[in-house]
Scaffold this motif. Structure first.
Motif, mmCIF file in Angstrom:
data_model
loop_
_atom_site.group_PDB
_atom_site.id
_atom_site.type_symbol
_atom_site.label_atom_id
_atom_site.label_comp_id
_atom_site.label_asym_id
_atom_site.label_seq_id
_atom_site.Cartn_x
_atom_site.Cartn_y
_atom_site.Cartn_z
ATOM 1 N N LEU A 374 33.166 -11.036 -13.385
ATOM 2 C CA LEU A 374 33.263 -9.868 -14.268
ATOM 3 C C LEU A 374 32.610 -10.216 -15.596
ATOM 4 O O LEU A 374 32.992 -11.183 -16.254
ATOM 5 C CB LEU A 374 34.722 -9.492 -14.501
ATOM 6 C CG LEU A 374 34.953 -8.345 -15.500
ATOM 7 C CD1 LEU A 374 34.454 -7.029 -14.911
ATOM 8 C CD2 LEU A 374 36.424 -8.240 -15.898
ATOM 9 N N LEU A 375 31.613 -9.440 -15.982
ATOM 10 C CA LEU A 375 30.972 -9.603 -17.285
ATOM 11 C C LEU A 375 31.650 -8.641 -18.257
ATOM 12 O O LEU A 375 31.535 -7.415 -18.119
ATOM 13 C CB LEU A 375 29.477 -9.321 -17.187
ATOM 14 C CG LEU A 375 28.703 -10.253 -16.252
ATOM 15 C CD1 LEU A 375 27.232 -9.857 -16.208
ATOM 16 C CD2 LEU A 375 28.838 -11.707 -16.680
ATOM 17 N N LEU A 376 32.377 -9.206 -19.196
ATOM 18 C CA LEU A 376 33.234 -8.432 -20.091
ATOM 19 C C LEU A 376 32.705 -8.496 -21.518
ATOM 20 O O LEU A 376 32.893 -9.510 -22.199
ATOM 21 C CB LEU A 376 34.662 -8.979 -20.042
ATOM 22 C CG LEU A 376 35.676 -8.313 -20.962
ATOM 23 C CD1 LEU A 376 36.093 -6.962 -20.405
ATOM 24 C CD2 LEU A 376 36.893 -9.210 -21.146
ATOM 25 N N PRO A 377 32.031 -7.453 -21.999
ATOM 26 C CA PRO A 377 31.582 -7.482 -23.398
ATOM 27 C C PRO A 377 32.744 -7.254 -24.361
ATOM 28 O O PRO A 377 33.693 -6.534 -24.043
ATOM 29 C CB PRO A 377 30.582 -6.321 -23.464
ATOM 30 C CG PRO A 377 30.990 -5.388 -22.373
ATOM 31 C CD PRO A 377 31.610 -6.229 -21.298
ATOM 32 N N ILE A 378 32.690 -7.897 -25.512
ATOM 33 C CA ILE A 378 33.545 -7.552 -26.652
ATOM 34 C C ILE A 378 32.572 -7.251 -27.776
ATOM 35 O O ILE A 378 31.872 -8.144 -28.262
ATOM 36 C CB ILE A 378 34.502 -8.684 -27.028
ATOM 37 C CG1 ILE A 378 35.439 -9.023 -25.871
ATOM 38 C CG2 ILE A 378 35.313 -8.313 -28.267
ATOM 39 C CD1 ILE A 378 36.382 -10.175 -26.158
ATOM 40 N N ALA A 379 32.500 -5.993 -28.145
ATOM 41 C CA ALA A 379 31.379 -5.581 -28.983
ATOM 42 C C ALA A 379 31.801 -4.468 -29.924
ATOM 43 O O ALA A 379 32.924 -3.970 -29.885
ATOM 44 C CB ALA A 379 30.229 -5.104 -28.093
ATOM 45 N N THR A 380 30.872 -4.090 -30.763
ATOM 46 C CA THR A 380 31.038 -2.920 -31.599
ATOM 47 C C THR A 380 29.874 -1.982 -31.340
ATOM 48 O O THR A 380 28.953 -2.307 -30.585
ATOM 49 C CB THR A 380 31.132 -3.321 -33.084
ATOM 50 O OG1 THR A 380 31.526 -2.188 -33.852
ATOM 51 C CG2 THR A 380 29.809 -3.852 -33.602
ATOM 52 N N ILE A 381 29.902 -0.822 -31.936
ATOM 53 C CA ILE A 381 28.902 0.208 -31.659
ATOM 54 C C ILE A 381 27.487 -0.273 -32.002
ATOM 55 O O ILE A 381 27.269 -0.942 -33.015
ATOM 56 C CB ILE A 381 29.234 1.475 -32.472
ATOM 57 C CG1 ILE A 381 30.514 2.111 -31.917
ATOM 58 C CG2 ILE A 381 28.102 2.477 -32.432
ATOM 59 C CD1 ILE A 381 31.009 3.273 -32.737
ATOM 60 N N GLN A 506 34.762 -0.684 -36.536
ATOM 61 C CA GLN A 506 34.753 -1.955 -37.249
ATOM 62 C C GLN A 506 36.161 -2.356 -37.680
ATOM 63 O O GLN A 506 36.569 -3.508 -37.552
ATOM 64 C CB GLN A 506 33.864 -1.849 -38.489
ATOM 65 C CG GLN A 506 32.385 -1.970 -38.204
ATOM 66 C CD GLN A 506 31.604 -2.054 -39.509
ATOM 67 O OE1 GLN A 506 31.020 -1.078 -39.943
ATOM 68 N NE2 GLN A 506 31.613 -3.203 -40.128
ATOM 69 N N LYS A 507 36.881 -1.390 -38.191
ATOM 70 C CA LYS A 507 38.224 -1.650 -38.696
ATOM 71 C C LYS A 507 39.166 -2.054 -37.563
ATOM 72 O O LYS A 507 40.044 -2.904 -37.728
ATOM 73 C CB LYS A 507 38.736 -0.389 -39.397
ATOM 74 C CG LYS A 507 40.079 -0.514 -40.074
ATOM 75 C CD LYS A 507 40.346 0.693 -40.967
ATOM 76 C CE LYS A 507 40.152 1.992 -40.201
ATOM 77 N NZ LYS A 507 40.367 3.190 -41.013
#
Length: 778
Positions: A374-381, A506-507
């Motif tokens: 499983l490729l799991l991103p943790i990201a923002t817009i 972001q917050k």
């Protein structure tokens, strides 16, 4: 090998290290993941454990102030010193660039000491009070049962050798050293390999000097210490060349045995060329141990009435066998969930398998149906995650599920289901969502691991470390303007308040925290910079994945990468959904929808294993009744707003922003404790609905209580007895479950049933799950 006190230069190095560790521990929340400090009381001393974020050990160059895994400090004689030190973090063959055979051949020299990797847990022993007191700890903590069991075994070994703990403490103090043990005791905790009573105890694996730089004793000297103090000796083999050592390790792998017993592998000590600096790595044997682990996890899932999938052909026969054993010999599995009886069950099946014509060689020749990743991103817009997902899909044929393509209704469950379905045809699946909430990561990784026990979870982490919020905001707004309306939901046209949404993301961003229960299923991390363009980050992801999975992935050419990137950047989504603004329709009701459990499947499995008359009534209702809505906990219904209390609650939930990300921000921990059925309706009573105190939640929809943890509140429901309606008879409406539950628990929602009319079923159950906020239209 050096022993004794630190030199002045080494003392200075330690003071600098301590300063760095303390500063990192005090850093702001987004940085605190790097180092954690925990202090314990031990024999009148404050002992501080320093724990670094695991995945950063792999980063090249390593950003951590030390690679030591297991580092304890304390004030001794008015000066803070290292009192216990484990090894530097070391890796398996091919796990990182420095453990690939070509690198080892080029950059290290012998002798190569191959010490047997015993299958237990790490224990450290050191001295305090100038050698008068013995300190025993696990890898990172003093307050775990492992440390207590380790101390008991240490005292037993010393007693048998005619030694005392004080004598061993004095020896460690004299050498300013830490003893590194492997605790192997099946009566305390079973792992994969069996340790009969005659082999249990503490295996002395190493002795490290209490210094900043790793200085570990040769295995021959360690063996002498083990024999002197009565510890179990760790077997080792010495070779002058790396080729000799590798040939020996390969022979043991092919033989499946070393001197008549199975082993987990070897830990190798050697030295870096041009110095006497030690270098360590491990050679670990994966098979059949990954299959044995699958059997262990599948058995736990069967015992807990949870779904499972298998990846090894022989596992199918194991499952059929173990189900019969659980049915006929239930007492053998009473403590299985506490890691007791695992080896006995495995041995029992293997004996059965051999007695029915199976060969032992078949066990070692089993091949998995394929590693699932499983490729799991943790990201923002606007960091480029979808671009990378599309490029990887084109290059390698990875499965790809976009959360933005999901309809708003029951979005999270749909997202999870689509990912599981993608695994049916792909070994790699990219879960394309920001996953910037811990709760999102926790539920998704748990769902995947439930279905695929050995699934490897790789995080693509767009870290905010060292980057100002202003810079990230500017980057996101610039990239959003650049893509214009080329997105499913978040565009200036579909979401006029997009600047506010970017700030909210972001917050709300919660950094990766592998030490938390939310992120602890993540095994590997690829750290990316959100300020880098998609090309830079794509190349890093490709390089790291090819290093992690050399047998599954081959690095494409630069031309192929460029072509895939161009295709990804010109992608046009086919789904368009409005994100912001108010709905034209007034919601029919607000509810919480379970996100990490299939309620109907859970109930069906309970009904399979329970056959009393009470359960028969429930079984009949489940299969003959109906309920059109997905399982949910109604918070308040628009039709009830003639009641002033309902109206207040409804208005409170109406104040919540109406956009697709609201359900990702408001989740609740729920617990069901009774299943109630009267032949016309069937429902689960929900005893608790707890969420984090969130500024989005108006005071009218939360209830505070001294019994809750700090920062937690209960969500308010209009129904006196919160519940999930599971099934209704012909002509019966879902709301009629309320009347049934009021009869059983009363208007005050009593802890236990007040009444159970004849012919009704009121059955205690226990189910904890997470649920997400949803709006429902008629």
């Amino acid at each position: 090998m050096i022993s004794g006190p630190l030199t002045r230069e080494e003392e200075y190095d330690f003071r600098q290290l301590l300063k760095q560790m303390k500063n990192l521990n005090k850093a702001e929340q987004s940085s605190k993941r790097i180092v954690r400090q925990s202090t314990y009381q031990y024999e009148g001393h404050d002992i501080t454990s320093w724990k670094c974020t695991e995945y950063l050990y792999k980063k090249e160059p390593c950003p951590l102030p030390t690679k030591a895994r297991g580092l304890f400090t304390s004030m001794q004689d008015s000066e803070e010193v290292i009192v216990a030190r484990g090894y530097d973090k070391f890796f398996n063959i091919s796990e990182v660039s420095q453990t690939k055979w070509p690198w080892i051949e080029k950059n290290t020299h012998g002798p190569y000491e191959l010490t047997v990797k015993e299958n237990g847990c790490l224990i450290l022993a050191a001295s305090l009070d100038g050698g008068k007191t013995l300190l025993v700890t696990s890898k990172h903590a003093l307050n775990l049962p492992h440390a207590e069991v380790g101390m008991k075994w240490l005292q037993q070994h010393l007693n048998q050798a005619g030694k005392t703990p004080e004598e061993f403490a004095a020896f460690l103090h004299e050498n300013n050293a830490t003893a590194v043990f492997e605790l192997c005791d099946d009566s305390f905790e079973e792992h994969i390999l069996e340790y009969p009573e005659r082999m249990r105890g503490l295996y002395l694996h190493g002795i490290n000097r209490n210094s900043v730089e790793l200085d570990t004793w040769p295995s021959a000297d360690v063996t002498k210490v083990a024999e002197r103090f009565g510890f179990r000796v760790t077997e080792f083999f010495t070779f002058e060349s790396v080729d000799e050592g590798r040939e020996f390790a390969d022979k043991v792998r092919n033989d499946h045995m070393l001197d008549g017993r199975a082993i987990e592998g070897f830990v190798v000590r050697c030295q870096i060329n041009g110095s006497d600096k030690p270098f360590m790595f491990k050679i670990k044997y994966d098979e059949p141990y990954l299959m044995f682990r699958e059997w262990r996890e599948v058995t736990k899932r069967i015992l807990n009435d949870k779904p499972y999938r298998i990846t090894y052909p022989l596992s199918k026969q194991y499952v059929a066998w173990v189900k019969g054993q659980i049915r006929d010999n239930a007492d053998d599995f009473i403590d299985y969930n506490k890691n007791k009886g695992i080896i006995a069950a495995r041995k029992g099946f293997l004996e059965y398998y051999k007695s029915h014509g199976g060969n032992e060689s078949d066990v070692y020749d089993q091949e998995s149906a394929g590693t699932k990743v499983l490729l799991l991103p943790i990201a923002t817009i606007c960091c480029g995650k979808t671009t990378i997902a599309l490029a990887l899909s084109k290059l390698f044929g990875f499965g790809h599920v976009q959360n933005d393509d999901m309809p708003k209704k029951n979005r999270r469950n749909r997202f999870h289901s689509m990912i599981l379905n993608q695994f049916d045809g792909h070994n790699f699946v990219f879960a394309d969502r920001n996953n910037h909430f811990l709760e999102q990561r926790k539920t998704l990784t748990a769902v995947v691991r439930k279905e695929f026990v050995n699934c490897r979870i790789v995080c693509l982490y767009w870290s905010h470390e060292g980057i100002s919020k202003t810079d990230i905001f500017k980057m996101a707004t610039k990239r959003m303007a650049g893509r214009g309306e080329n997105h499913q939901t978040l565009t200036p046209e579909l979401a006029p308040n997009f600047l506010e949404i970017i700030r909210d993301f972001q917050k709300d961003f919660q950094p990766l925290d592998l030490e938390s229960s939310d992120d602890n299923l993540i095994e590997d991390v690829i750290e990316l910079n959100p300020m880098d363009d998609a090309k830079v980050n794509l190349q890093k992801v490709i390089d790291d994945l090819c290093n992690m999975f050399p047998d599954m992935l081959k690095r494409p050419s630069d031309a192929e990468i460029s072509e895939a990137l161009e295709s990804a950047t010109t992608y046009v989504p086919t789904v368009r959904q409005s994100l912001g603004g108010k709905s034209k329709k007034t919601p029919a009701f607000f509810a919480l929808v379970p996100v990490d459990v299939d309620i109907k499947q859970w109930l069906a499995q309970l009904l399979e294993t329970n056959t009393s008359e009470d359960w028969d009534l429930c079984k009949e209702m489940l299969y003959s009744g109906h309920h059109d809505r997905p399982p949910h906990i109604t918070l308040v219904h628009n039709a009830s707003t003639k009641d002033s209390r309902a109206k207040t609650i409804y208005k409170g939930y109406m104040k919540l922003p109406n956009n697709q990300i609201i359900s990702e921000r408001i989740t609740a921990k729920c617990h069901a404790d009774y299943l109630v059925c009267n032949g016309s309706s069937m429902a689960l009573r929900i005893k608790s609905i707890i969420t984090k105190d969130n500024k989005l939640l108006p005071s009218s929809v939360v209830r505070r209580s001294a019994t809750l943890e700090d920062g937690e509140v209960s969500l308010v429901t209009f129904n006196s007895v919160p519940h999930i309606t599971l099934s209704c008879g012909k002509g019966i409406k879902g709301y009629q479950s309320n009347e049934m539950l009021l009869t059983v628990f009363g208007p005050e929602d009593a802890d236990s049933p007040l009444d159970c009319p004849d012919g009704w079923s009121v059955i205690p159950v226990s189910l904890s799950f997470n649920a997400a906020f949803e709006r429902f239209q008629n």
